[in-house]
Scaffold this motif. Structure first.
Motif, PDB file in Angstrom:
ATOM      1  N   THR A 157      47.044  38.339  38.557  1.00 49.73           N
ATOM      2  CA  THR A 157      45.595  38.132  38.552  1.00 49.73           C
ATOM      3  C   THR A 157      45.119  37.556  39.877  1.00 49.73           C
ATOM      4  O   THR A 157      44.121  38.017  40.439  1.00 49.73           O
ATOM      5  N   GLN A 158      45.830  36.556  40.398  1.00 54.45           N
ATOM      6  CA  GLN A 158      45.455  35.967  41.684  1.00 54.45           C
ATOM      7  C   GLN A 158      45.531  36.999  42.803  1.00 54.45           C
ATOM      8  O   GLN A 158      44.618  37.097  43.628  1.00 54.45           O
ATOM      9  N   LEU A 159      46.606  37.772  42.829  1.00 51.05           N
ATOM     10  CA  LEU A 159      46.778  38.790  43.865  1.00 51.05           C
ATOM     11  C   LEU A 159      45.671  39.826  43.788  1.00 51.05           C
ATOM     12  O   LEU A 159      45.070  40.205  44.805  1.00 51.05           O
ATOM     13  N   ARG A 160      45.365  40.287  42.597  1.00 47.16           N
ATOM     14  CA  ARG A 160      44.313  41.289  42.411  1.00 47.16           C
ATOM     15  C   ARG A 160      42.973  40.763  42.943  1.00 47.16           C
ATOM     16  O   ARG A 160      42.250  41.472  43.653  1.00 47.16           O
ATOM     17  N   GLU A 161      42.623  39.523  42.621  1.00 46.92           N
ATOM     18  CA  GLU A 161      41.355  38.940  43.075  1.00 46.92           C
ATOM     19  C   GLU A 161      41.309  38.811  44.595  1.00 46.92           C
ATOM     20  O   GLU A 161      40.292  39.110  45.225  1.00 46.92           O
ATOM     21  N   LYS A 162      42.405  38.388  45.206  1.00 45.26           N
ATOM     22  CA  LYS A 162      42.459  38.260  46.658  1.00 45.26           C
ATOM     23  C   LYS A 162      42.298  39.622  47.321  1.00 45.26           C
ATOM     24  O   LYS A 162      41.586  39.747  48.337  1.00 45.26           O
ATOM     25  N   LEU A 163      42.907  40.642  46.752  1.00 47.56           N
ATOM     26  CA  LEU A 163      42.808  41.979  47.338  1.00 47.56           C
ATOM     27  C   LEU A 163      41.417  42.585  47.128  1.00 47.56           C
ATOM     28  O   LEU A 163      40.937  43.325  47.982  1.00 47.56           O
ATOM     29  N   LYS A 164      40.783  42.264  46.032  1.00 50.61           N
ATOM     30  CA  LYS A 164      39.404  42.729  45.824  1.00 50.61           C
ATOM     31  C   LYS A 164      38.492  42.163  46.912  1.00 50.61           C
ATOM     32  O   LYS A 164      37.636  42.872  47.433  1.00 50.61           O
ATOM     33  N   ARG A 165      38.698  40.888  47.266  1.00 49.84           N
ATOM     34  CA  ARG A 165      37.910  40.299  48.335  1.00 49.84           C
ATOM     35  C   ARG A 165      38.225  40.960  49.682  1.00 49.84           C
ATOM     36  O   ARG A 165      37.325  41.214  50.479  1.00 49.84           O
TER      37      ARG A 165
END
Length: 169
Positions: A157-165
């Protein structure tokens, strides 16, 4: 080049908050898998940061339990962001006493990891990226600038959010 990287780390650790390009030219890798993406069986990491896409650089080791726990989530996110973000796992196990190249190959096979993975030919990346714990993940923006470094487990979840940004969505 190593001196330049060491100076970068010194400046960064002294409180410099704006991201600066990391010189990775002397960071040589040998592919376990994904030779085509990595620039050949033997290449340099900077090949990936010069492709105009964000890059996820994940340092792992074959006998690292937190690395084992983190990697399946990385594969799911790599699948989701395929074509927009480059993922590469780099084994540094021999330099942190957490396994051999065979241990890393076994881990990649057991977990059915498909994104490119390689091993570092020497300990240079530990200094260049200030690796202090395992796993360590470095996120680069599309210009090849370090956007963020995460020591320890990075959840799916953290990785996905960082990559979305990083990708704007």
């Amino acid at each position: 080049m190593l001196v330049v990287a060491a100076l970068f780390l010194l400046v960064r650790s002294a409180g410099q908050s704006s991201p600066k390009p990391v010189s990775a030219r002397d960071f040589r890798i040998v592919a376990y898998q994904g030779d085509d993406v990595l620039g050949g069986h033997e290449s340099v990491f900077s090949h990936l940061t010069g492709q105009g896409k964000p890059v996820v650089l994940n340092f792992f080791a074959g006998l690292c339990p937190p690395c084992r726990a983190e990697m399946p989530g990385f594969q799911r996110v790599a699948d989701e962001f395929q074509g927009r973000v480059l993922f590469v796992g780099v084994d540094i196990g021999p330099f942190v006493q957490l396994g051999s190249h065979e241990d890393a190959r076994s881990l990649l096979s057991q977990l059915k990891m498909r994104y490119p993975a390689a091993y570092a030919v020497d300990s240079a990346p530990l200094t260049i990226f200030g690796v202090q714990s395992m796993p360590t993940t470095v996120l680069f923006d599309s210009r090849g600038v370090v956007a963020e470094t995460q020591s320890g487990i990075l959840t799916e979840t953290q990785l996905r959010e960082k990559l979305k940004r990083l990708t704007g969505g």
